[in-house]
Design a protein around this motif. Structure first.
Motif, PDB file in Angstrom:
ATOM      1  N   GLN A   1       1.390  -2.556  10.929  1.00  0.00           N
ATOM      2  CA  GLN A   1       1.831  -1.930   9.683  1.00  0.00           C
ATOM      3  C   GLN A   1       3.336  -2.151   9.540  1.00  0.00           C
ATOM      4  OE1 GLN A   1       0.801   2.188   9.517  1.00  0.00           O
ATOM      5  NE2 GLN A   1       1.548   2.429   7.426  1.00  0.00           N
ATOM      6  N   ASN A   2       3.754  -2.701   8.396  1.00  0.00           N
ATOM      7  CA  ASN A   2       5.182  -2.954   8.157  1.00  0.00           C
ATOM      8  C   ASN A   2       5.647  -2.154   6.959  1.00  0.00           C
ATOM      9  OD1 ASN A   2       5.721  -4.910  10.097  1.00  0.00           O
ATOM     10  ND2 ASN A   2       4.823  -6.495   8.809  1.00  0.00           N
ATOM     11  N   ILE A   3       6.757  -1.473   7.092  1.00  0.00           N
ATOM     12  CA  ILE A   3       7.298  -0.725   5.959  1.00  0.00           C
ATOM     13  C   ILE A   3       8.001  -1.703   5.007  1.00  0.00           C
ATOM     14  CG2 ILE A   3       9.569  -0.128   6.906  1.00  0.00           C
ATOM     15  CD1 ILE A   3       7.199   2.473   5.534  1.00  0.00           C
ATOM     16  N   THR A   4       7.845  -1.525   3.701  1.00  0.00           N
ATOM     17  CA  THR A   4       8.512  -2.415   2.733  1.00  0.00           C
ATOM     18  C   THR A   4       9.940  -1.902   2.470  1.00  0.00           C
ATOM     19  OG1 THR A   4       7.476  -1.151   1.000  1.00  0.00           O
ATOM     20  CG2 THR A   4       6.413  -3.203   1.570  1.00  0.00           C
ATOM     21  N   PRO A   5      10.823  -2.735   1.897  1.00  0.00           N
ATOM     22  CA  PRO A   5      12.240  -2.349   1.759  1.00  0.00           C
ATOM     23  C   PRO A   5      12.442  -1.047   0.977  1.00  0.00           C
ATOM     24  CG  PRO A   5      11.968  -4.685   1.336  1.00  0.00           C
ATOM     25  CD  PRO A   5      10.606  -4.134   1.494  1.00  0.00           C
ATOM     26  N   ASP A   6      11.574  -0.700   0.016  1.00  0.00           N
ATOM     27  CA  ASP A   6      11.789   0.538  -0.755  1.00  0.00           C
ATOM     28  C   ASP A   6      11.438   1.793   0.050  1.00  0.00           C
ATOM     29  OD1 ASP A   6       9.051   0.683  -0.710  1.00  0.00           O
ATOM     30  OD2 ASP A   6       8.750   0.352  -2.854  1.00  0.00           O
ATOM     31  N   GLY A   7      10.873   1.606   1.226  1.00  0.00           N
ATOM     32  CA  GLY A   7      10.579   2.743   2.092  1.00  0.00           C
ATOM     33  C   GLY A   7       9.371   3.563   1.643  1.00  0.00           C
ATOM     34  N   LYS A   8       8.765   3.224   0.520  1.00  0.00           N
ATOM     35  CA  LYS A   8       7.636   4.018   0.008  1.00  0.00           C
ATOM     36  C   LYS A   8       6.289   3.311   0.172  1.00  0.00           C
ATOM     37  CE  LYS A   8      10.371   6.243  -3.546  1.00  0.00           C
ATOM     38  NZ  LYS A   8      11.011   5.733  -4.751  1.00  0.00           N
ATOM     39  N   HIS A   9       6.378   2.045   0.509  1.00  0.00           N
ATOM     40  CA  HIS A   9       5.140   1.280   0.629  1.00  0.00           C
ATOM     41  C   HIS A   9       5.065   0.613   1.995  1.00  0.00           C
ATOM     42  CE1 HIS A   9       5.604   1.658  -3.729  1.00  0.00           C
ATOM     43  NE2 HIS A   9       4.271   1.671  -3.719  1.00  0.00           N
ATOM     44  N   THR A  10       3.878   0.100   2.267  1.00  0.00           N
ATOM     45  CA  THR A  10       3.692  -0.543   3.557  1.00  0.00           C
ATOM     46  C   THR A  10       2.760  -1.747   3.390  1.00  0.00           C
ATOM     47  OG1 THR A  10       2.775  -0.196   5.753  1.00  0.00           O
ATOM     48  CG2 THR A  10       1.897   1.181   4.062  1.00  0.00           C
ATOM     49  N   ASP A  11       2.980  -2.778   4.206  1.00  0.00           N
ATOM     50  CA  ASP A  11       2.022  -3.892   4.267  1.00  0.00           C
ATOM     51  C   ASP A  11       1.154  -3.659   5.499  1.00  0.00           C
ATOM     52  OD1 ASP A  11       3.303  -4.974   2.098  1.00  0.00           O
ATOM     53  OD2 ASP A  11       4.395  -6.498   3.254  1.00  0.00           O
ATOM     54  N   MET A  12      -0.130  -3.733   5.305  1.00  0.00           N
ATOM     55  CA  MET A  12      -1.048  -3.494   6.430  1.00  0.00           C
ATOM     56  C   MET A  12      -1.764  -4.805   6.755  1.00  0.00           C
ATOM     57  SD  MET A  12      -2.133  -0.732   8.143  1.00  0.00           S
ATOM     58  CE  MET A  12      -2.393   0.778   7.237  1.00  0.00           C
TER      59      MET A  12
ATOM     60  N   VAL B   1       0.871  -1.184   0.000  1.00  0.00           N
ATOM     61  CA  VAL B   1       0.000   0.000   0.000  1.00  0.00           C
ATOM     62  C   VAL B   1       0.908   1.235   0.000  1.00  0.00           C
ATOM     63  CG1 VAL B   1      -1.852   1.157   1.261  1.00  0.00           C
ATOM     64  CG2 VAL B   1      -1.572  -1.304   1.472  1.00  0.00           C
ATOM     65  N   ASP B   2       0.502   2.302  -0.685  1.00  0.00           N
ATOM     66  CA  ASP B   2       1.290   3.546  -0.656  1.00  0.00           C
ATOM     67  C   ASP B   2       1.455   4.012   0.783  1.00  0.00           C
ATOM     68  OD1 ASP B   2       1.658   3.742  -3.302  1.00  0.00           O
ATOM     69  OD2 ASP B   2      -0.002   5.142  -3.659  1.00  0.00           O
ATOM     70  N   ASP B   3       2.694   4.377   1.176  1.00  0.00           N
ATOM     71  CA  ASP B   3       2.908   4.841   2.553  1.00  0.00           C
ATOM     72  C   ASP B   3       2.799   6.356   2.584  1.00  0.00           C
ATOM     73  OD1 ASP B   3       3.449   4.790   5.206  1.00  0.00           O
ATOM     74  OD2 ASP B   3       5.622   4.663   4.981  1.00  0.00           O
ATOM     75  N   LYS B   4       1.573   6.853   2.721  1.00  0.00           N
ATOM     76  CA  LYS B   4       1.385   8.304   2.762  1.00  0.00           C
ATOM     77  C   LYS B   4       0.246   8.655   3.715  1.00  0.00           C
ATOM     78  CE  LYS B   4      -1.474   8.243  -1.360  1.00  0.00           C
ATOM     79  NZ  LYS B   4      -1.503   8.211  -2.794  1.00  0.00           N
ATOM     80  N   PRO B   5       0.199   9.910   4.168  1.00  0.00           N
ATOM     81  CA  PRO B   5      -0.830  10.261   5.149  1.00  0.00           C
ATOM     82  C   PRO B   5      -2.230   9.948   4.616  1.00  0.00           C
ATOM     83  CG  PRO B   5       0.756  12.042   4.916  1.00  0.00           C
ATOM     84  CD  PRO B   5       1.083  11.039   3.855  1.00  0.00           C
ATOM     85  N   GLY B   6      -3.080   9.451   5.482  1.00  0.00           N
ATOM     86  CA  GLY B   6      -4.481   9.230   5.111  1.00  0.00           C
ATOM     87  C   GLY B   6      -4.788   7.822   4.633  1.00  0.00           C
TER      88      GLY B   6
END
Ligand code: ADP
Ligand code: ASP
Ligand code: MG
Length: 420
Positions: free
Chosen positions: A309-320, A283-288
């Motif tokens: 919530q886990n941050i993915t290695p690219d730092g821009k996405h997250t697994d929820m 999922v996109d890691d951004k506010p909201g």
């Protein structure tokens, strides 16, 4: 003379012989001069059968008719117990939810009790008649139809009747002789607790120990109802009738924390098999983003429990990852599908093959290290943790269902709860 509410669950009234046994428990109290209201469940297996028939008739059933069907089980037991008591020479009368009346809200299948004008029953029991009341049901105010209180709801009926009658005790008779450190059917070394606080019992119940319905403990806590859990399988004449001064030597008393002298750090372990895990990948890691995922679920009245919530290695996405009730999983997936335009086109994985294990104890407020010990114990058994949640007096973890019993047993030993 005391006013006693006695509740008997499904296994305790499973056939006529057991109903006769229940009647002897009631007679013991009446003979001692106590005023008695009895609350009964449906005979063992009956409610399950009724629910199955409703679903077979139509998977998309009308909730009002579901209640009309499933409430019948308790009416059978109440009538049979009243007849049995009468045959023993006692004065008894059965009461259904609408006759009492047990006034509920209109949430069919999961109704809450709003009020019980206990006047009629009170005057009857004061006159020496035994009131045998159907558990699990009441009447709603919109269409005056029968409403049921959710599975296990007879416990709640019993506590609510105890409140209405200002009873001295609410005795919940079941198929185990009290509340144990964990389900005694899973862990043979489980210990019976002489006392448990309302707060701990509330957590145990809501985290899966079905010995008492959660709502019944809430009510008992709010109205300070002295509640005991006892076995109906103890010979009726081997038990003393209720007296306010001999309450302590039998079963489990659910009471205020400050009435418990020897408080353990961990009092009990609960497990819940009805959880399901959902993971949204990348999922996109951004506010909201959390609001966009959980907003539609809340709008659909789906209760979300644990969230990771886990941050993915690219730092821009997250697994929820989050959990919902297993029964809500199909609806959850549907809601997420419909919310795709807001959330983005992400992969969704889900599994109902998970179990939530919780350790509970008011002692956690003042002791550190309870969670760490839980994680250590599970890791020694090679059990992977998918999600964690905590509150002041509990720590819960989500693990694969296959490890449920192993985890409960290992934790039970690790916290020194084993009966040896
Ligand atoms: P009833 O039909 O009398 O309402 P339930 O089946 O609803 O009985 O609840 C009693 C059951 O609760 C027991 O048979 C036991 O397996 C289960 N249980 C789960 N956790 C606990 C616990 N911590 N202590 C005692 N019983 C428990
Ligand atoms: N008979 C209902 C059920 O099985 C209510 C109860 O037993 O408490 O859920
Ligand atoms: Mg029950």
């Amino acid at each position: 003379m005391a006013t006693v509410v006695m509740k008997f669950g499904g296994t305790s009234v499973a056939n006529i012989e057991r109903i006769q046994n229940v009647a002897r428990h009631v007679k013991r109290e009446v003979d001692a001069g106590n005023k008695v209201a009895v609350v009964v469940s449906a005979m063992a297996g009956v409610t399950n059968q009724l629910v199955a028939w409703v679903k077979e008739a139509s998977p998309l059933y009308d909730a009002r008719e579901y209640d009309a069907v499933v409430a019948t089980g308790e009416q059978v037991t109440a009538g049979l117990l009243a007849i049995t008591l009468q045959a023993m020479g006692l004065r008894a009368r059965s009461w259904t939810g609408w006759q009492v009346p047990v006034k509920t809200d209109v949430a069919h299948g999961a109704a809450r009790i709003l009020d019980i004008p206990g006047g009629e029953i009170k005057s009857r029991i004061e006159g020496g008649e035994i009131a045998v009341v159907t558990g699990f049901q009441g009447i709603e105010p919109i269409e005056n139809r029968i409403a049921t209180l959710g599975r296990g709801g007879s416990d709640t009926s019993a506590v609510a009747i105890a409140v209405a009658l200002e009873a001295d005790v609410c005795d919940i008779y079941t198929d185990v002789d009290g509340v144990y450190t964990t389900d005694p059917r899973i862990v043979s070394k489980a210990k019976r607790l002489a006392k448990i606080s309302y707060e701990e019992m509330l957590e145990m119940a809501s985290l899966g120990s079905k010995v008492l319905q959660t709502r019944s403990v809430e009510l008992a806590m709010v109205y300070k109802v002295k509640t005991r859990v006892l076995s109906s399988f103890v010979a009726p004449d081997a038990m003393q009738p209720f007296r306010a001064d001999n309450i302590e030597n039998i079963g489990t008393i659910v009471c205020d924390e400050d009435e418990i002298v020897e408080q353990q750090v961990v009092s009990g372990i609960a497990y819940a098999k009805d959880e399901a895990k959902v993971t949204l990948l990348n999922v996109d890691d951004k506010p909201g983003i959390a609001a966009r995922i959980f907003g539609p679920l809340a709008d659909a009245n789906i209760n979300v429990d644990m969230i990771v919530q886990n941050i993915t290695p690219d730092g821009k996405h997250t697994d929820m990852t989050f959990t919902v009730q297993a029964a809500e999983l199909p609806r959850t997936l549907e809601v997420l599908k419909n919310a795709k335009t807001h959330i983005g086109h992400v992969d969704v994985k889900s599994s109902a093959d998970v179990v939530k294990i919780s350790v509970i104890g008011v002692g956690m407020r003042s002791h550190a290290g309870v969670a760490a010990q839980m994680f250590q114990t599970l890791s020694e058994k090679g059990i992977n943790i998918h999600a964690i949640s905590t509150s002041e007096i509990k720590v819960s973890v989500l693990i694969d269902a296959a490890y449920a019993e192993l985890a409960v047993r290992a934790l039970h030993s690790a916290y020194g709860l084993d009966n040896d």
